[in-house]
Enzyme design. Structure first.
Site, PDB file in Angstrom:
ATOM      1  CE1 TYR A 278     -16.804  23.969  39.075  1.00 17.22           C
ATOM      2  CE2 TYR A 278     -15.501  25.960  39.426  1.00 17.22           C
ATOM      3  CZ  TYR A 278     -16.393  25.011  39.898  1.00 17.22           C
ATOM      4  OH  TYR A 278     -16.868  25.107  41.184  1.00 17.22           O
ATOM      5  CG  LEU A 279     -17.497  27.600  30.809  1.00 18.51           C
ATOM      6  CD1 LEU A 279     -18.565  27.848  29.735  1.00 18.51           C
ATOM      7  CD2 LEU A 279     -16.111  27.594  30.195  1.00 18.51           C
ATOM      8  CG  HIS A 280     -13.671  31.624  35.347  1.00 20.73           C
ATOM      9  ND1 HIS A 280     -13.132  32.535  34.475  1.00 20.73           N
ATOM     10  CD2 HIS A 280     -12.737  30.649  35.483  1.00 20.73           C
ATOM     11  CE1 HIS A 280     -11.920  32.155  34.128  1.00 20.73           C
ATOM     12  NE2 HIS A 280     -11.651  30.984  34.707  1.00 20.73           N
ATOM     13  CD  GLU A 281     -18.672  37.240  35.112  1.00 21.74           C
ATOM     14  OE1 GLU A 281     -18.491  38.038  34.176  1.00 21.74           O
ATOM     15  OE2 GLU A 281     -19.783  36.751  35.399  1.00 21.74           O
TER      16      GLU A 281
ATOM     17  CG  HIS B 205     -13.843  30.352  30.777  1.00 24.49           C
ATOM     18  ND1 HIS B 205     -13.942  29.910  32.072  1.00 24.49           N
ATOM     19  CD2 HIS B 205     -12.717  29.785  30.274  1.00 24.49           C
ATOM     20  CE1 HIS B 205     -12.930  29.088  32.345  1.00 24.49           C
ATOM     21  NE2 HIS B 205     -12.157  28.999  31.278  1.00 24.49           N
TER      22      HIS B 205
ATOM     23  CE  LYS C   4      -3.305  40.666  25.727  1.00 23.92           C
ATOM     24  NZ  LYS C   4      -3.084  42.120  25.617  1.00 23.92           N
TER      25      LYS C   4
ATOM     26  CB  SER D 290      -7.898  30.721  37.892  1.00 24.52           C
ATOM     27  OG  SER D 290      -7.499  29.362  37.837  1.00 24.52           O
TER      28      SER D 290
END
Lengths: 271, 271
Positions: A23-26, A28, A139, A176
């Site tokens: 569920y990749l986002h910015e 990742h 982080k 997230s």
């Protein structure tokens, strides 16, 4: 997968690795871009790791969209997307776990007792398969980053573990996959977390070094928002030991976990 | 050590590894010779691993003789003897442990609760440093062999774990560095262990498949010897699960631990 890796190793390609639950986002994507810059080959894993979820946590509803993940990886010119099955990662009779003591009993570990055991176990497995020269973690999951660095050092693994900055939405909410759970109203309340962390950082810069005072300020700002259900913890800790500090110093971390509606969000800031 | 290994790997040498706690005997030498046959390079480690000893066990008096170990390794044309310091293996702040659940709660694990946690942790560290293609362990420590195989499989490590036959003294006593502790009389009593295992195997071959009967026979033979202080356990187990069997089958393992005087000895036999 191991035989593909062997070919890369034989031809002396450096391998950058971004382990994810999909569920990749910015956030990742920033890790992927960092990995692209520093390595010949970039491998992304997508695996929702059941053993890092507690019994009453959100394993079943954790968002998944492998098609979109594939598209994003193609767009970012990722060399390999590794998407193993549960039964490949944990075949019948699986029995071995890695535990990093001490660092995992505080912060999130206090409320998610087997979470980091699941994280370190799956990360070690993935590292043994992918054999990355460098692995990239956000982080946002600060404790996870510290725990994985400790494991790699203690077990003499060869991978360099690199922590990358938190990527935020325009309203300051840390990226997230779980933000998908939030209603519009909850989303507004979620923005309180970053606002409160920034407020505390400003107070620290202006000279406030009492952790109790800073924590109180964070708490009262957050509780002003309507959809805040519960503050699980607010802690100001040493960045290496993760132990609460008595006097706040530059480099310390403020970390928090808050339930916005039913959604548990974490965030942190480096002072 | 890692840079030496890197050179071997770059020149495509296969690496055979024999991890030991030193005070090398014929049992270790048989492992070394096996490794010599199957690999380009043979590495022996000598490290008395404190974290696999219990509080009241024999860490302090465990026999050591690194000079003789070096001589033996030279004689056997071992390529590298790796003899790390405690503070190199466990620097201040060490926190990471590997646990193989289930398999470690039975047999010796029942009486030495943190023993296998110490074994798997040090073996994983050594494997990550030495990166062996093959690693050799004696079947005398049968449970250790099964536990390490499980760890390697579960954590996707690349090493092939090979179990080698028990080497025995002329009187049948399994070779062990701890045999050094035995007085002459105790040594005679120690020979009861192998005698009893052979008796049971004969009874099994003649048709006895009731584990209770076999265990009783073993017990009564052993207890006839004067220096036997205590039988800690006698178990007949499945060779893979290490679970006690209800009917004894070919391939099952009889394993036992016995105090001869103050010295705890283990032995086993494959049926």
């Amino acid at each position: 997968m191991k035989s593909i890796i062997k070919n890369y190793k034989d031809s002396k390609k450096s391998i950058g690795f971004v382990p994810t639950m999909g569920y990749l986002h910015e956030g990742h994507i920033s890790l992927i871009r960092c990995a692209k810059k520093e390595n010949d080959i970039v491998i992304v894993s997508v695996f929702v790791n059941p053993i890092q979820f507690g019994k009453n946590e959100d394993l079943d509803r954790y968002p998944r969209n492998i098609k979109k993940d594939i598209q994003l990886c193609e767009k970012e010119k990722v060399d390999i997307l590794f998407n193993p099955l549960y039964k490949e990662m944990y075949p019948k009779g699986f029995k071995t776990y890695i535990v990093v003591e001490d660092l995992t009993s505080t912060l999130c570990g206090r409320y998610r007792p087997n979470h980091f055991k699941g994280v370190t176990t799956v990360v070690a497995k993935l590292f043994n398969i992918v054999k990355p020269d460098r692995a990239y973690f956000g982080k946002k999951d600060y404790q996870q980053l510290v725990v994985i660095k400790q494991m790699v050092q203690d077990l003499n693994m060869d991978t360099q573990v690199i922590g990358c900055p938190i990527i935020r939405e325009k309203d300051g909410v840390a990226m997230s996959s779980r933000n998908k759970y939030l209603s519009k109203e909850e989303r507004t309340s979620a923005s309180a977390l970053n606002k409160a962390l920034l407020l505390a950082k400003n107070l620290f810069i202006k000279g406030q070094t009492d952790p109790q005072v800073l924590k109180k300020e964070i708490q009262s700002l957050i509780m002003r928002y309507p959809k805040i259900k519960e503050i699980q913890y607010i802690e100001i800790v040493n960045p290496k030991t993760l132990k609460p500090v008595k006097t706040v110093k530059k480099g310390d971390i403020i970390a928090l976990a808050v339930f916005v509606g039913e959604t548990r969000l974490i965030d942190n800031i480096e002072l």
